[in-house]
Each structure stands twice: as C-alpha cells, then as structure tokens.
Design a protein around this motif. Structure first.
Motif, PDB file in Angstrom:
ATOM      1  N   LEU A 223       1.037  -1.584  -0.088  1.00 45.03           N
ATOM      2  CA  LEU A 223      -0.223  -0.020   0.105  1.00 45.03           C
ATOM      3  C   LEU A 223       0.530   1.217   0.080  1.00 45.03           C
ATOM      4  O   LEU A 223       0.434   1.907  -0.590  1.00 45.03           O
ATOM      5  N   ALA A 224       2.099   1.328   0.512  1.00 42.03           N
ATOM      6  CA  ALA A 224       2.418   2.121   0.678  1.00 42.03           C
ATOM      7  C   ALA A 224       3.324   2.387  -0.644  1.00 42.03           C
ATOM      8  O   ALA A 224       3.884   3.631  -1.008  1.00 42.03           O
ATOM      9  N   ALA A 225       3.773   1.367  -1.044  1.00 51.35           N
ATOM     10  CA  ALA A 225       3.884   1.541  -2.319  1.00 51.35           C
ATOM     11  C   ALA A 225       3.719   2.546  -3.502  1.00 51.35           C
ATOM     12  O   ALA A 225       4.169   2.839  -4.530  1.00 51.35           O
ATOM     13  N   GLN A 226       1.961   1.811  -3.361  1.00 52.90           N
ATOM     14  CA  GLN A 226       1.135   2.507  -4.551  1.00 52.90           C
ATOM     15  C   GLN A 226       0.778   3.605  -4.351  1.00 52.90           C
ATOM     16  O   GLN A 226       0.564   4.674  -5.060  1.00 52.90           O
ATOM     17  N   ARG A 227       1.374   4.049  -2.828  1.00 53.76           N
ATOM     18  CA  ARG A 227       0.992   5.671  -2.283  1.00 53.76           C
ATOM     19  C   ARG A 227       2.082   6.846  -2.663  1.00 53.76           C
ATOM     20  O   ARG A 227       1.723   8.072  -2.336  1.00 53.76           O
ATOM     21  N   GLN A 228       3.181   5.840  -2.900  1.00 48.76           N
ATOM     22  CA  GLN A 228       3.812   7.079  -3.426  1.00 48.76           C
ATOM     23  C   GLN A 228       3.878   7.995  -3.804  1.00 48.76           C
ATOM     24  O   GLN A 228       4.712   9.252  -3.713  1.00 48.76           O
ATOM     25  N   ALA A 229       3.399   8.160  -5.000  1.00 51.82           N
ATOM     26  CA  ALA A 229       2.813   9.580  -6.558  1.00 51.82           C
ATOM     27  C   ALA A 229       1.574   9.448  -6.299  1.00 51.82           C
ATOM     28  O   ALA A 229       1.731  10.780  -6.393  1.00 51.82           O
ATOM     29  N   ILE A 230       1.340   9.419  -4.687  1.00 52.95           N
ATOM     30  CA  ILE A 230      -0.833  10.150  -4.156  1.00 52.95           C
ATOM     31  C   ILE A 230      -0.133  11.851  -4.112  1.00 52.95           C
ATOM     32  O   ILE A 230       0.279  12.096  -2.787  1.00 52.95           O
ATOM     33  N   PRO A 231      -0.784  12.020  -4.706  1.00 58.97           N
ATOM     34  CA  PRO A 231      -0.594  14.296  -4.718  1.00 58.97           C
ATOM     35  C   PRO A 231      -2.080  14.056  -2.804  1.00 58.97           C
ATOM     36  O   PRO A 231      -1.754  15.244  -2.495  1.00 58.97           O
ATOM     37  N   PHE A 232      -2.658  12.862  -2.804  1.00 55.10           N
ATOM     38  CA  PHE A 232      -3.887  13.750  -1.741  1.00 55.10           C
ATOM     39  C   PHE A 232      -3.538  12.733  -0.859  1.00 55.10           C
ATOM     40  O   PHE A 232      -3.035  11.897  -0.656  1.00 55.10           O
ATOM     41  N   PRO A 233      -3.797  13.066   0.653  1.00 48.00           N
ATOM     42  CA  PRO A 233      -4.475  12.447   1.352  1.00 48.00           C
ATOM     43  C   PRO A 233      -5.125  10.944   1.478  1.00 48.00           C
ATOM     44  O   PRO A 233      -6.194  10.888   0.489  1.00 48.00           O
ATOM     45  N   VAL A 234      -5.359  10.603   2.325  1.00 51.41           N
ATOM     46  CA  VAL A 234      -6.114   9.376   2.283  1.00 51.41           C
ATOM     47  C   VAL A 234      -7.754  10.246   2.292  1.00 51.41           C
ATOM     48  O   VAL A 234      -8.663   8.994   1.524  1.00 51.41           O
TER      49      VAL A 234
ATOM     50  N   VAL B 276     -19.152   2.077 -19.018  1.00 55.41           N
ATOM     51  CA  VAL B 276     -18.273   2.470 -19.806  1.00 55.41           C
ATOM     52  C   VAL B 276     -17.216   3.848 -18.606  1.00 55.41           C
ATOM     53  O   VAL B 276     -16.313   3.693 -18.668  1.00 55.41           O
ATOM     54  N   GLY B 277     -18.176   4.317 -17.905  1.00 49.74           N
ATOM     55  CA  GLY B 277     -16.824   5.804 -17.278  1.00 49.74           C
ATOM     56  C   GLY B 277     -16.488   5.274 -15.772  1.00 49.74           C
ATOM     57  O   GLY B 277     -15.253   5.454 -15.648  1.00 49.74           O
ATOM     58  N   ALA B 278     -16.915   3.845 -15.161  1.00 44.84           N
ATOM     59  CA  ALA B 278     -16.020   3.762 -14.063  1.00 44.84           C
ATOM     60  C   ALA B 278     -15.192   2.652 -14.597  1.00 44.84           C
ATOM     61  O   ALA B 278     -13.863   3.414 -13.758  1.00 44.84           O
ATOM     62  N   LEU B 279     -14.480   2.277 -15.802  1.00 45.61           N
ATOM     63  CA  LEU B 279     -13.987   1.506 -16.198  1.00 45.61           C
ATOM     64  C   LEU B 279     -13.217   2.736 -16.909  1.00 45.61           C
ATOM     65  O   LEU B 279     -11.385   2.460 -16.024  1.00 45.61           O
ATOM     66  N   VAL B 280     -12.990   3.194 -17.169  1.00 45.23           N
ATOM     67  CA  VAL B 280     -12.266   4.329 -17.867  1.00 45.23           C
ATOM     68  C   VAL B 280     -11.596   5.381 -16.894  1.00 45.23           C
ATOM     69  O   VAL B 280     -10.307   5.264 -16.945  1.00 45.23           O
ATOM     70  N   LEU B 281     -12.662   5.780 -15.979  1.00 40.45           N
ATOM     71  CA  LEU B 281     -12.181   6.460 -15.288  1.00 40.45           C
ATOM     72  C   LEU B 281     -11.048   6.266 -13.781  1.00 40.45           C
ATOM     73  O   LEU B 281     -10.207   6.797 -14.168  1.00 40.45           O
ATOM     74  N   GLY B 282     -11.786   5.414 -13.919  1.00 41.44           N
ATOM     75  CA  GLY B 282     -10.780   4.408 -11.980  1.00 41.44           C
ATOM     76  C   GLY B 282      -9.245   3.658 -13.319  1.00 41.44           C
ATOM     77  O   GLY B 282      -8.500   4.585 -12.830  1.00 41.44           O
ATOM     78  N   GLN B 283      -9.250   3.149 -14.593  1.00 43.59           N
ATOM     79  CA  GLN B 283      -7.966   2.649 -14.729  1.00 43.59           C
ATOM     80  C   GLN B 283      -7.628   4.310 -14.812  1.00 43.59           C
ATOM     81  O   GLN B 283      -6.033   4.127 -14.607  1.00 43.59           O
ATOM     82  N   ALA B 284      -7.973   5.082 -15.695  1.00 43.23           N
ATOM     83  CA  ALA B 284      -7.368   6.718 -16.131  1.00 43.23           C
ATOM     84  C   ALA B 284      -6.389   7.564 -14.829  1.00 43.23           C
ATOM     85  O   ALA B 284      -5.332   7.892 -14.735  1.00 43.23           O
ATOM     86  N   ALA B 285      -7.351   7.158 -13.869  1.00 43.29           N
ATOM     87  CA  ALA B 285      -7.509   7.663 -12.356  1.00 43.29           C
ATOM     88  C   ALA B 285      -5.928   7.094 -11.500  1.00 43.29           C
ATOM     89  O   ALA B 285      -4.856   7.823 -11.714  1.00 43.29           O
ATOM     90  N   VAL B 286      -5.095   5.635 -12.033  1.00 47.14           N
ATOM     91  CA  VAL B 286      -4.508   4.944 -11.241  1.00 47.14           C
ATOM     92  C   VAL B 286      -3.251   5.249 -12.056  1.00 47.14           C
ATOM     93  O   VAL B 286      -2.370   5.449 -11.637  1.00 47.14           O
ATOM     94  N   GLU B 287      -3.754   5.096 -13.319  1.00 52.32           N
ATOM     95  CA  GLU B 287      -2.117   5.840 -14.480  1.00 52.32           C
ATOM     96  C   GLU B 287      -1.782   7.072 -13.858  1.00 52.32           C
ATOM     97  O   GLU B 287      -0.409   6.824 -14.707  1.00 52.32           O
ATOM     98  N   ALA B 288      -2.427   7.664 -13.864  1.00 50.31           N
ATOM     99  CA  ALA B 288      -2.003   8.624 -13.742  1.00 50.31           C
ATOM    100  C   ALA B 288      -1.771   9.734 -12.513  1.00 50.31           C
ATOM    101  O   ALA B 288      -1.119  10.322 -11.968  1.00 50.31           O
ATOM    102  N   GLY B 289      -1.829   8.842 -11.268  1.00 53.20           N
ATOM    103  CA  GLY B 289      -1.406   8.619 -10.483  1.00 53.20           C
ATOM    104  C   GLY B 289      -2.386   9.525  -9.298  1.00 53.20           C
ATOM    105  O   GLY B 289      -2.186   9.894  -8.485  1.00 53.20           O
ATOM    106  N   ILE B 290      -3.052   9.539  -9.354  1.00 56.84           N
ATOM    107  CA  ILE B 290      -4.184  10.418  -9.125  1.00 56.84           C
ATOM    108  C   ILE B 290      -4.730   9.854  -7.566  1.00 56.84           C
ATOM    109  O   ILE B 290      -5.074  10.286  -6.379  1.00 56.84           O
TER     110      ILE B 290
END
Length: 548
Positions: free
Chosen positions: A357-368, A400-414
C-alpha cells in the motif's frame, strides 16, 4: 364598486394571492344544482375554464313532452365505450318506449332512468355542485335533466392506464411476477385476490385541497392494533396541503421523526409483500397515482428482508439475510475503516500488505481521505447519471465511465489501485440491500463515517457507531421501537430476523405489531412427525404386538 375594488386591492397587498381560488371554493360549496340545464352546463364550463377535454352530449328524451338531457364527462378519465353502450344508447333507445313509461315531469323521468335504464355499476344521486365537479374529476359521468335539481353520477371510469408488469425495483427469481400500478382500484383488487376474507377492510378519503387525491387505508380487522389504526387515521386527517403528488408527501407528514436518516415506512411495489405485512397486523396506505404503497409501522430489520426469503428454503434464506447484513456493514464502514487504518493505525495492517500500500501511495498527491472522497463522489455521480439517462445510454455511462475513469486515474497517479478496489467493493455491497430507501440512508451516513475516520481514526468510527445506534434506538414509528425485536429485547420474535426458521416454527406474529391475535392459526411450536417417522412407529408397534 370602488369600495369593493379597494378592499380587494388591500387583501392582495396583504399577501392573500389565493383569494380568488378560496372564494371560488366557498362559492361552489354554498349552492346546490340548479333546476335549469343551461345554467348547470354554463357553471360547469366556467368551473373548468371551457377546457377542451370536457365532453358534453345533449339530446331529448321522454313522452309526451320531450325533456332536455345532458351527459357530461372528461375525455381521458371516462370510458367512452361504457358511456356510449351503457348510458347514451340505453337512454336514446327508450325515447319512444311509451309502453313502459309516459313521464310528464322531470322527476318521474329522473327516477325511471336511475331505476330502469342505466346499466352501470353504480348510479349515485348528487345534489351539490362541488360534489358534481369532484365526481367528474374522478372519472365518473354526470347525467342532468332540465327541470331537475339533481344529477346522477354514473361509474364509467376508464382511460389509458399502465398494465400490470413485473417488478422493476424488487425483482425475484421465485414468487409472483406482478407489481402495483398507478390505479388505486387495481392495486386494492390485487391484494384482495390474495386475501379472500371479508375482514380485509379498505377506507378511502381525499387529501389535497387542489389535487383531491384519493388515499386508501387497508388493514385486516381482528389483526390490526386498534390504537395503531386510530393513530394513522388521526395523522392523515391532520394533513392540510394543496397537493398530494406521491407517497413521500404523506410519509413526511405522518412520520414520527422526519429528521432521522432512516426510512420509517416501507414502500414496496409487490402485492405479496403487502399481503404478508397485512397478515402480521400492519396498516397499508395506497395513494392514487403511486405504484408504491406505504407499509407501517416499519422496523429496521424489514429493510434487509425480501419477499423471496419466503419462497426459498429456510437455510438459503437465512444465509442470504446474513450476507445482506455483512454487506450493509461493508457499505457503511468500508471506506472509513480503510482511511482509519492507513492514516492512524498502520500497525494493525500486515507488514507485506502495508509495504504494498505504501508503494502504491508514493506518487499520490492527496491524503487518504481526499482520495476516498473523490472516488466516492465520482461513483455517486456515475450512479446518478446512469439512473437519469435513458436505459441503454445509462448502462453504458455507468460501466464504461467507471472502467475508463478508474483506470485513467490509477495510471495518472491520482488514485491508488487499493482505493479503487475499496470503493468498487463498497458499491457492489450496497447493491445487495433490497430497498432503495435504506440504500440511500447508508450512502449518506457513509460520508459521515469517512469524516469521523479522517479526524479521529478508529476512535471516531467507534464514536459514530455508538451515536448512530443510540439514535436508532430512540426512533419510533407509530409508537413501535425502530430496532424491535432487538431493542426492546424480544427473543421470541427473533425467528424471522437475521435468520428465518422453517415455516412450522413461525407460529406467532410480531408481539409489538398486532398485540391482539399473535398466534397464527394452523401453526405450532413443535413440528409433527414426518411420514418416515410415522412408518417407523407403525413398524415398532407391529413388532411389539407380534412379540406379545
């Protein structure tokens, strides 16, 4: 004239803009139907503003002197086939029937028509003008005769209505495939087909000063608590509003606590659910134009039960109820527990999982908390968009909105992948709650729990749960505790709560609901011997007799 105009202006300046409507209502209440047909028709047309959907059919009838007769109805509310075949055709076919009647007065013709000619279900005599307007708006047909200060209201309701279809919000694999519609008469008849007892009583009243909506109270005499029934009637009688559009208006007016997030009345579209609740001693309120009658009093546990629980084996039904309870807890506390563990109590997480979990959150700019809030709000927006859009487009938007937004948000590091899993799991768990009113309440409380978890961690969640349980214990629905039979504790009523015991053991009704006839006829606390046990006993008896 000037004085009258000045008084009217002063009243309007005081904020009495409804003066014209109120004065019109007082005027119609103050006089009866006129003897002159032309005057009655003129008053009816003026009352409806010469509306184009007002149908008037005039003709002559009677011998030796012909009398003017008029049939008045509203297009779309009355059945033209009944009007043409059972009223107009019968009336005009008896114009020259001098062998049966030779009326010299309008009163003789009026009586003869009512007793011998009309072939409709009911024919009621109306003398007041405001009641005449009300019967017209209810879909009935009015018959007026020149020289007679009375009218006949004929039952000829009809028009286009939605047919009975399968339930959409409460589907079931087993059980009836029918749901209520917008017609009050059709809905009450669907229940009567299931409860063929004269003790099933229906009382109808009209609510809403402008809408004049028909509301029916249904109960089983001998099972319902008289105090509950009296309280329901009194609260309905105190409703003074202009419009009754749906069941929510009545629910908010007669509810014990309108500030609680929990639903205190059960709305359903299934006749079998209404049937089961009536047989437990509850009261059902039907509203004209609403396919979701209100069942009261409703307890918290009812919102986690479905009609299909009683069509499945008791073991499967009990498992599904426990599964819904676990899903309810996940929906309420899932995101908040994730926030509390990561923000305040990471030592409670296994080391390998914490490193991931810590490795996943290294590039996340927001608090949990911000991350979870963004994801939850995004999912709520997608849910609302899927509901409001047309059905084919709505499904595509939500998936489609859930899949696209979820995948894009993870790849963008948000957003982290773990947060997507938590939010998606919470959403899936919320879909298992059978009733939408309880789902909406949990969706709202979930954000409160997330805020408490972000502020105080597990201590905040514990405090929130304590306050929520204390509040739920204080809620009453028509005098019945909302958490019954858990608070107050009634062990005998636990047979149909988190688990459902076999039908032979469901021998009593809820003690706090009926309070009159708690014993179910035909059931017993102990199950009789099975056929195999009877056969075994017979073999033992034969063996004993042979030995003797």
């Amino acid at each position: 004239m000037n004085n009258s105009w000045n008084r009217l202006v002063k009243k309007l300046k005081k904020g009495k803009q409804t003066l014209m409507y109120e004065d019109l209502g007082d005027k119609t209440n103050s006089y009866d139907i006129s003897n002159h047909l032309d005057e009655n028709l003129k008053n009816i047309r003026e009352a409806f503003g010469n509306s184009s959907d007002l149908g008037v059919r005039e003709f002559k009838m009677g011998k030796p002197s012909l009398h003017n007769v008029a049939i008045i109805f509203i297009n779309g509310l009355a059945d033209k086939e009944i009007i043409g075949g059972n009223i107009i055709e019968r009336l005009m076919g008896n114009v020259d029937d001098s062998e049966k009647v030779d009326p010299y007065s309008p009163s003789q013709l009026f009586t003869y028509i009512k007793e011998n000619i009309l072939t409709v279900g009911t024919a009621e005599v109306v003398t007041e003008f405001n009641k005449l307007l009300g019967t017209l708006l209810s879909g009935e047909t009015i018959l007026l005769i020149d020289g007679q200060n009375q009218a006949i209201a004929c039952s000829a309701q009809g028009g286009e209505l939605r047919s009975v279809t399968e339930p959409t919000t409460e589907p079931a694999v087993r059980g009836p495939k029918e749901s209520f519609v917008e017609s009050l008469v059709t809905n009450t008849a669907m229940v009567r087909r299931k409860i063929k007892s004269p003790n099933l009583w229906v009382e109808t009243k009209t609510l809403g000063k402008i809408t004049q909506t028909d509301v029916a109270i249904m109960y089983v005499k001998g099972l319902v608590n008289d105090k509950l029934l009296t309280e329901v009637k009194e609260r309905l009688g105190k409703i003074e509003v202009d419009e009754i559009i749906g069941s929510n208006t009545i629910e908010e007016w007669i509810s014990d606590d309108i500030w609680t997030p929990w639903p205190t009345m059960l709305a359903t579209e299934r006749p079998d659910v209404v049937t089961g609740e009536l047989l437990e001693g509850r009261v059902v309120i039907f509203i004209e134009g609403t396919p979701n009658p209100l069942i009261l009093p409703a307890t918290w546990m009812q919102f986690l039960q479905t009609s299909e629980d009683y069509y499945l084996r008791w073991s499967i039904a009990s498992f599904l109820r426990l599964l819904r309870l676990v899903s309810f807890i996940i929906t309420l506390l899932g995101p908040s527990l994730f926030i509390a563990f990561l923000s305040f109590h990471p030592e409670l997480i296994p080391t390998s999982l914490l490193v991931s979990l810590a490795a996943q959150r290294q590039a996340i700019p927001f608090p949990v908390f911000i991350e979870a809030l963004l994801m939850e709000l995004t999912f709520e927006v997608l849910r609302e968009a899927g509901v409001r859009m047309p059905r084919p487009i709505g499904q595509a938007v939500s998936i489609v909105g859930a899949l696209v937004l979820g995948q894009a948000a993870v790849e963008a590091g948000i957003i982290s992948s773990a947060m997507v899993i938590v939010v998606a799991g919470t959403a899936i768990a919320s879909f298992t709650i059978p009733h939408i009113a309880m789902t909406d309440a949990v969706r709202l409380l979930r954000f409160v729990m997330m805020l408490l978890a972000a502020s105080f961690g597990l201590y905040g969640i514990g405090l929130g749960v304590i306050v929520l349980v204390a509040h739920t214990c204080s809620v009453r629905t028509f005098g019945i505790p909302y958490l019954a039979p858990f608070a107050p504790l009634i062990i005998s009523d636990w047979k149909d709560t988190f688990i459902r015991v076999p039908k032979p053991y469901l021998s009593t009704r809820p003690r706090l609901i009926s309070q009159k006839k708690t014993k179910r006829v035909g059931n017993s606390q102990t199950r009789g011997p099975s056929p195999r046990e009877n056969q075994t006993q017979d073999n033992v008896s034969k063996r004993d007799s042979n030995e003797t």
